[in-house]
Design an enzyme around this catalytic site. Structure first.
Site, PDB file in Angstrom:
ATOM      1  N   ASP A 110       0.863  -1.181   0.000  1.00  0.00           N
ATOM      2  CA  ASP A 110       0.000   0.000   0.000  1.00  0.00           C
ATOM      3  C   ASP A 110       0.901   1.233   0.000  1.00  0.00           C
ATOM      4  O   ASP A 110       1.986   1.219   0.599  1.00  0.00           O
ATOM      5  CB  ASP A 110      -0.929   0.045   1.218  1.00  0.00           C
ATOM      6  CG  ASP A 110      -1.985   1.140   1.067  1.00  0.00           C
ATOM      7  OD1 ASP A 110      -2.990   0.902   0.377  1.00  0.00           O
ATOM      8  OD2 ASP A 110      -1.777   2.236   1.622  1.00  0.00           O
TER       9      ASP A 110
ATOM     10  N   HIS B 177      -5.827   4.586   6.281  1.00  0.00           N
ATOM     11  CA  HIS B 177      -5.327   5.567   5.315  1.00  0.00           C
ATOM     12  C   HIS B 177      -3.856   5.898   5.528  1.00  0.00           C
ATOM     13  O   HIS B 177      -3.387   6.947   5.092  1.00  0.00           O
ATOM     14  CB  HIS B 177      -6.169   6.857   5.327  1.00  0.00           C
ATOM     15  CG  HIS B 177      -7.581   6.646   4.889  1.00  0.00           C
ATOM     16  ND1 HIS B 177      -7.926   6.116   3.668  1.00  0.00           N
ATOM     17  CD2 HIS B 177      -8.750   6.882   5.545  1.00  0.00           C
ATOM     18  CE1 HIS B 177      -9.253   6.038   3.586  1.00  0.00           C
ATOM     19  NE2 HIS B 177      -9.767   6.484   4.699  1.00  0.00           N
TER      20      HIS B 177
ATOM     21  N   ASP C 205      -3.004   0.003   6.132  1.00  0.00           N
ATOM     22  CA  ASP C 205      -3.785  -0.538   5.017  1.00  0.00           C
ATOM     23  C   ASP C 205      -3.126  -1.780   4.416  1.00  0.00           C
ATOM     24  O   ASP C 205      -3.816  -2.711   3.985  1.00  0.00           O
ATOM     25  CB  ASP C 205      -3.967   0.531   3.937  1.00  0.00           C
ATOM     26  CG  ASP C 205      -4.985   1.591   4.344  1.00  0.00           C
ATOM     27  OD1 ASP C 205      -5.600   1.432   5.409  1.00  0.00           O
ATOM     28  OD2 ASP C 205      -5.162   2.568   3.585  1.00  0.00           O
TER      29      ASP C 205
END
Length: 443
Positions: free
Chosen positions: A6, A144, A149
């Protein structure tokens, strides 16, 4: 061997944005076997709304390494592993772009947990990472943020594997599986319906509105080609995200697909078509009788309710044609508005002069041509026909396979009339010149 990734960024497209954070979770198919996470100085200012969403500030990344400082380590971690992310193409395009500008060639196999989740857990209302974490009680620390994530995506991936996901993974990794390259909102089922024939395809947004029209020699191959390549620009990324559905119209030949594309662009004026959306300015040579009884030829912009003797895309072409008529048929330039009115000789008789004008008009219309482009279709046994009448595109359609009559009135029974435009006129003229064996001259 998998790398579950991510990233956080300064914006939505890689070529003018940077990565602010990256997290890589190494997974062997059974369990997590390693982890890497770091802030990155993007060398771009972080917009305030992204700071609000992620909590990453310009001050926080000021002392962080540049991507170039960690590129070799990131490349080593990702090499020889299947790349996994939620909405994988976003993370992939950013990382590939930044690795490439640092001299690293990286072209991994990819898996998207968003698309895998749709297969493994059908019937859910949403498949965003946050929504899936709520449904499956996946703990998320620092939502976030890259680390939080990536960890959540790793747990989600394990749940997919537990739901018989190994077969899904194998299916997704097959070379002929197109799903990995598809935009996030376009389903594989939609693509599977596309045929391998000529035609026109339409991209629709979430509300069903047509946002792009394209033509193709092979619809399926052409549509898929939109989703490959390394264009990381903002316009292309927004375009791909806005594609929710593809529909199509089959055409008998490549020529008819090209013509229909132009017609549909003028009809729907799609947001992402640019080349044929400029305002067209046409000119015509018009015939009229003046108060003194002279038949006169004049060049003017095309009018809606008046038909010209001949049409032209450029005014220069109209002037060249009219001067040729003046010389060939001994017309007077002033009576064609090519010289000042005061130069018209008084001895010119309207009856004699008008006969010359009508001969010039007949010559011009004869040279414009009335013909049909008749070709065998890609599929089926009916003949494809494009009709041009007096130099103007009339329409197109399919003739019976046993058709033997090529009278224009007969052909019109099988044709659909379409509006002509500059693109179609140029296309048909060029095609006719290169494919004379397909031309049937008509009276």
């Amino acid at each position: 061997m998998y790398a579950i990734v991510d990233i956080e960024t300064t914006g939505s497209h890689p070529d003018k944005n940077g990565i602010t954070e990256i997290a890589i979770v190494l997974h062997n198919g059974t369990e997590v076997e390693g982890r890497y996470e770091t802030l990155i100085n993007p060398r771009y200012k972080i917009p305030s709304y992204i700071t609000y969403l992620t909590g990453i500030t310009n001050e926080a990344v000021a002392t962080a390494p540049d991507f170039s400082d960690v590129a070799v380590h990131i490349h080593n971690l990702l090499s020889n592993r299947i790349f996994i992310a939620h909405n994988v193409n976003f993370d992939y395009t950013f990382i590939r772009h930044h690795l490439m500008i640092n001299g690293y060639h990286w072209l991994p196999k990819k898996l998207c947990t968003l698309k895998l989740s749709r297969k493994a857990f059908p019937g859910l209302q949403k498949y965003g990472l946050g929504h899936l974490c709520q449904i499956f009680n996946i703990p998320v620390v620092n939502r976030h943020r890259a680390g939080g994530d990536a960890d959540a995506t790793a747990i989600l991936f394990q749940k997919i594997l537990n739901e018989g996901g190994e077969k899904l993974v194998k299916d997704f990794l097959k070379k002929d599986n197109h799903e990995q390259i598809l935009p996030p909102n376009l389903s594989k089922e939609n693509i599977n319906k596309l045929p391998y024939v000529p035609g026109v395809y339409y991209f629709h947004n979430a509300k069903g509105k047509i946002i792009y029209v394209g033509k193709a020699k092979c619809i399926k191959k052409r549509v898929l080609s939109h989703f490959t390549g390394l264009n990381t620009g903002k316009k292309r990324q927004e375009f791909l995200r806005n594609i929710h559905e593809v529909t199509f119209t089959e055409c008998p030949t490549e020529l008819t697909a090209f013509i229909l594309e132009s017609i549909e662009i003028k009809k729907y004026w799609p947001e992402y078509n640019f080349s044929q959306k400029r305002a067209e300015q046409f000119y015509g040579i018009y015939l009229f009788e003046d108060s003194a009884g002279f038949m006169r030829l004049a060049i003017d912009k095309k009018r809606k309710h008046t038909e010209p003797v001949a049409s032209f895309a450029l005014i220069a072409h109209a002037h060249n044609t009219l001067w040729k008529l003046v010389k060939k048929f001994e017309l007077h330039p002033a009576l064609c508005f090519l010289q000042k009115q005061s130069l018209i000789p008084a001895e010119i008789e309207p009856v004699v002069y008008n006969e010359k004008v009508m001969n010039a008009v007949a010559h011009l219309q004869q040279n414009l041509g009335t013909f049909a482009i008749v070709e065998a279709p890609v599929t089926g046994n009916r003949q494809s026909c494009v009709l041009v009448e007096n130099g103007k595109f009339y329409g197109m359609g399919l003739l019976p396979h046993n058709n033997t009559s090529y009278d224009s009135l007969h052909l019109k029974n099988y044709l659909t009339v379409y509006p002509e435009n500059e693109m179609i006129r140029t296309l048909v003229k060029a095609y006719a010149q290169k494919n004379s064996n397909s031309i049937v001259k008509l009276s």
